[in-house]
Design a protein around this motif. Structure first.
Motif, short mmCIF file in Angstrom:
data_model
loop_
_atom_site.label_atom_id
_atom_site.label_comp_id
_atom_site.label_asym_id
_atom_site.label_seq_id
_atom_site.Cartn_x
_atom_site.Cartn_y
_atom_site.Cartn_z
N MET A 1 0.85 -1.33 -0.13
CA MET A 1 0.02 0.15 -0.05
C MET A 1 0.90 1.09 0.07
O MET A 1 1.95 1.05 0.62
CB MET A 1 -0.83 0.04 1.36
N ARG B 1 0.87 5.31 0.74
CA ARG B 1 -0.15 6.73 1.21
C ARG B 1 0.21 7.72 0.70
O ARG B 1 1.49 8.18 0.24
CB ARG B 1 0.50 6.59 2.78
N ARG C 1 -0.01 11.85 0.42
CA ARG C 1 -0.65 13.03 1.17
C ARG C 1 -0.68 14.13 0.27
O ARG C 1 0.29 14.32 -0.59
CB ARG C 1 0.32 13.29 2.31
N CYS D 1 -9.03 16.40 0.48
CA CYS D 1 -8.56 15.33 0.95
C CYS D 1 -7.15 15.23 1.29
O CYS D 1 -6.34 15.96 1.01
CB CYS D 1 -8.40 14.23 -0.39
N PHE E 1 -5.20 12.60 2.65
CA PHE E 1 -4.49 11.51 2.24
C PHE E 1 -5.31 10.67 1.70
O PHE E 1 -6.48 10.43 1.88
CB PHE E 1 -3.65 10.90 3.34
N LEU E 2 -4.67 9.73 0.91
CA LEU E 2 -5.39 8.40 0.27
C LEU E 2 -4.42 7.24 0.15
O LEU E 2 -3.13 7.31 -0.04
CB LEU E 2 -5.68 9.02 -1.35
N ASP E 3 -4.96 6.30 0.81
CA ASP E 3 -4.22 4.93 0.64
C ASP E 3 -4.58 4.13 -0.58
O ASP E 3 -5.78 4.04 -1.16
CB ASP E 3 -4.69 4.07 1.92
N CYS F 1 -3.37 0.96 -3.34
CA CYS F 1 -2.66 -0.27 -3.68
C CYS F 1 -2.33 -0.49 -5.17
O CYS F 1 -3.09 -0.84 -5.95
CB CYS F 1 -3.34 -1.45 -3.09
N ASP G 1 5.64 -0.12 -2.84
CA ASP G 1 4.72 -0.68 -1.61
C ASP G 1 5.33 -0.20 -0.44
O ASP G 1 6.47 -0.38 -0.23
CB ASP G 1 4.48 -2.21 -1.65
N GLU H 1 5.52 6.32 1.05
CA GLU H 1 4.55 7.64 1.34
C GLU H 1 4.92 8.63 0.25
O GLU H 1 6.21 9.04 0.16
CB GLU H 1 4.73 7.98 2.71
#
Length: 81
Positions: A1, A3, A5, A16, A18-20, A22, A68, A71
Motif C-alpha cells: 500500500m 500513502r 498525502r 482530501c 491523504f489517500l491509501d 494499492c 509498496d 509515502e
C-alpha cells in the motif's frame, strides 16, 4: 500500500488529506499522478505538472520510483516575500 498525502491549497482543492492506494505494480511519481487522474478525473486540473513531490520525505521528480510501503506527498510550490 502507498500513502499519498496532499498539502496546502492542493489539500483544500481536493478536499482530501491523504489517500491509501494499492497500485498494481511498482511505478514512478509521474505514473502515480497519471493513475490518480485516471481514477479521479475531476482532480486533473489540480494535479498539474507544477506540483512538487516527495517520496518518503525526500524531494522527488517524475522518474522517482514509488514502491509498496512508500509515502508520497504532493504540494504546490511555495513562494514567499
Amino acid at each position: 500500500m502507498i500513502r499519498i498525502r496532499f498539502f496546502a491549497r492542493l489539500r483544500e482543492a481536493l478536499d482530501c488529506d491523504f489517500l491509501d492506494l494499492c497500485p498494481p505494480s511498482p511505478l514512478s511519481v509521474a505514473a502515480l499522478r497519471r493513475h490518480l487522474i485516471h481514477q479521479y478525473p475531476h482532480w486533473a486540473a489540480h494535479l498539474d505538472g507544477r506540483l512538487l513531490s516527495a517520496v518518503n520525505q525526500e524531494m522527488a521528480n517524475g522518474q522517482t520510483p514509488v514502491r509498496d510501503g512508500d509515502e508520497v506527498a504532493f504540494f504546490p510550490p511555495v513562494t514567499g516575500g
